[in-house]
Design a protein around this motif. Structure first.
Motif, mmCIF file in Angstrom:
data_model
loop_
_atom_site.group_PDB
_atom_site.id
_atom_site.type_symbol
_atom_site.label_atom_id
_atom_site.label_comp_id
_atom_site.label_asym_id
_atom_site.label_seq_id
_atom_site.Cartn_x
_atom_site.Cartn_y
_atom_site.Cartn_z
ATOM 1 N N ARG A 80 -0.573 26.519 0.759
ATOM 2 C CA ARG A 80 -1.568 27.511 0.367
ATOM 3 C C ARG A 80 -1.785 28.540 1.471
ATOM 4 N NH1 ARG A 80 -3.365 29.920 -3.902
ATOM 5 N NH2 ARG A 80 -3.208 27.899 -4.961
ATOM 6 N N ASP B 44 -1.262 32.454 0.654
ATOM 7 C CA ASP B 44 -2.392 33.379 0.731
ATOM 8 C C ASP B 44 -2.136 34.486 1.742
ATOM 9 O OD1 ASP B 44 -3.732 31.927 -1.184
ATOM 10 O OD2 ASP B 44 -5.092 30.918 0.221
ATOM 11 N N TYR B 45 -1.498 34.147 2.851
ATOM 12 C CA TYR B 45 -1.236 35.149 3.889
ATOM 13 C C TYR B 45 -0.285 36.229 3.362
ATOM 14 C CZ TYR B 45 -0.231 37.164 8.465
ATOM 15 O OH TYR B 45 -0.090 38.026 9.530
ATOM 16 N N VAL C 46 0.347 37.107 0.253
ATOM 17 C CA VAL C 46 -0.307 37.900 -0.806
ATOM 18 C C VAL C 46 -1.289 38.882 -0.179
ATOM 19 C CG1 VAL C 46 -1.880 37.790 -2.771
ATOM 20 C CG2 VAL C 46 0.023 36.174 -2.602
ATOM 21 N N ARG C 47 -2.037 38.412 0.816
ATOM 22 C CA ARG C 47 -2.995 39.286 1.497
ATOM 23 C C ARG C 47 -2.287 40.433 2.200
ATOM 24 N NH1 ARG C 47 -5.533 35.095 3.595
ATOM 25 N NH2 ARG C 47 -4.738 35.405 5.703
ATOM 26 N N HIS C 48 -1.050 40.205 2.615
ATOM 27 C CA HIS C 48 -0.296 41.211 3.349
ATOM 28 C C HIS C 48 0.692 41.966 2.471
ATOM 29 C CE1 HIS C 48 -1.431 40.765 7.660
ATOM 30 N NE2 HIS C 48 -1.931 39.637 7.200
ATOM 31 N N LYS D 59 3.729 41.149 -3.984
ATOM 32 C CA LYS D 59 3.372 41.453 -5.369
ATOM 33 C C LYS D 59 4.253 40.644 -6.326
ATOM 34 C CE LYS D 59 0.530 44.672 -3.960
ATOM 35 N NZ LYS D 59 -0.932 44.395 -3.961
ATOM 36 N N TYR E 238 3.747 32.543 -8.881
ATOM 37 C CA TYR E 238 3.120 33.874 -8.763
ATOM 38 C C TYR E 238 4.098 34.996 -9.094
ATOM 39 C CZ TYR E 238 1.100 37.872 -6.171
ATOM 40 O OH TYR E 238 0.624 39.103 -5.785
ATOM 41 N N ASP F 291 -3.260 38.252 13.583
ATOM 42 C CA ASP F 291 -4.232 37.680 12.656
ATOM 43 C C ASP F 291 -3.814 36.295 12.154
ATOM 44 O OD1 ASP F 291 -2.138 38.725 11.141
ATOM 45 O OD2 ASP F 291 -3.437 39.302 9.473
ATOM 46 N N TRP F 292 -2.515 36.006 12.160
ATOM 47 C CA TRP F 292 -2.053 34.674 11.766
ATOM 48 C C TRP F 292 -2.595 33.603 12.714
ATOM 49 C CZ3 TRP F 292 0.250 32.035 7.942
ATOM 50 C CH2 TRP F 292 0.816 30.790 8.242
#
Length: 272
Positions: free
Chosen positions: A76, A80-81, A83-85, A88, A110, A237-238
């Protein structure tokens, strides 16, 4: 990030004193790995044998998850990382070292049908990946799972992937294997695509443990990427997430960019 040299005698003695229960498992792994190195011709062949041995004891542990809950959480986190970055559903994604689809199952679900490609050097873990596809009812998404013998991507076409992803692959790779990937990955990326990979970062001496775990400085990897015409960005940020590894993003440079001009910035990123 690990500042200590985990291969040093001082570190290993200190670790043994603090964790006496782990001495016997470490010695068993040391003996096994020494035997496997004698029987294999190169690092990829050696690590394939390591994976075969690890998968025999459980596919989730083989990809570094000590529990099913941890397997789910780490998958997860990766999903999530990305998709946030910017990932698509219509993107085509290549996952290097896809394992038993810890994150891949989420990517497959996805992404649009047929847009997930997973490669791994271990046929054994790919058999487990097929089980994950079945268990999570993802067959209709038509994921592509492919065993590979190296990181040249010889069977993959040019400018195909919007996103390339490798979690906990370079943390198990000597530098020449990473360079092989850098030499070829730009060919299969779309011009505006990106390649995210994690690695075990050290600010001290670069080293390896049991030929399984490799520790690199950020500047080493960013310079190596630049050598092959790639732009490398440290993803600070990771490191704020619950992961022990660090992350770098590779992109194809635009007009006017040069690796020599990027090098000072890359070095400053290493201090983050």
């Amino acid at each position: 990030m690990h500042d200590n040299n985990r291969a040093s005698i001082v570190h290993q003695l200190g670790y043994a004193i603090r964790h006496p229960g782990r001495i016997s498992p470490h010695l068993r792994r040391l003996t096994r790995n020494a035997w496997l190195r004698l029987r294999t011709r190169d690092h990829v062949d050696y690590y394939r044998a390591v994976m075969r041995s690890d998968v025999a004891r459980g596919s989730e542990a083989a990809v570094g998850s000590r529990s099913h809950a941890r397997w789910l959480a780490m998958g997860r986190l990766q999903f999530d990382y990305l998709v946030r970055h910017g990932l698509k559903p219509d993107h085509r994604l290549l996952e290097i070292g896809c394992g038993n689809l810890r994150a891949g199952r989420l990517f497959i679900d996805y992404l649009d049908t047929g847009n997930y490609y997973g490669v791994d050097i271990s046929p054994d873990i790919l058999i487990a990946a097929q089980g994950t596809v079945s268990d999570h009812d993802l067959r209709d998404k038509l994921p592509h799972l492919m065993p590979v013998g190296d990181l040249r991507f010889a069977a993959l076409p040019d400018e195909t992937f919007d996103v390339v992803h490798a979690h906990s692959v370079f943390s198990h790779s000597p530098l020449h294997v990473i360079e092989e990937c850098f030499r070829h990955v730009g060919r299969i990326m779309k011009p505006d695509g990106w390649f995210d990979f994690t690695f075990d970062r050290t600010e001290g001496q670069e080293h390896q443990v049991l030929r399984e775990d490799f520790y690199y400085r950020t500047a080493t990897l960013t310079a190596l990427a630049g050598k092959h015409g790639l732009r490398a960005t440290f993803m600070d940020d990771w490191e704020r997430l619950p992961s022990k590894q660090s992350k770098i993003r590779i992109t194809l440079p635009g007009p006017g960019w040069s690796a020599s001009r990027a090098a000072p910035g890359a070095a400053r990123q290493d201090a983050l």
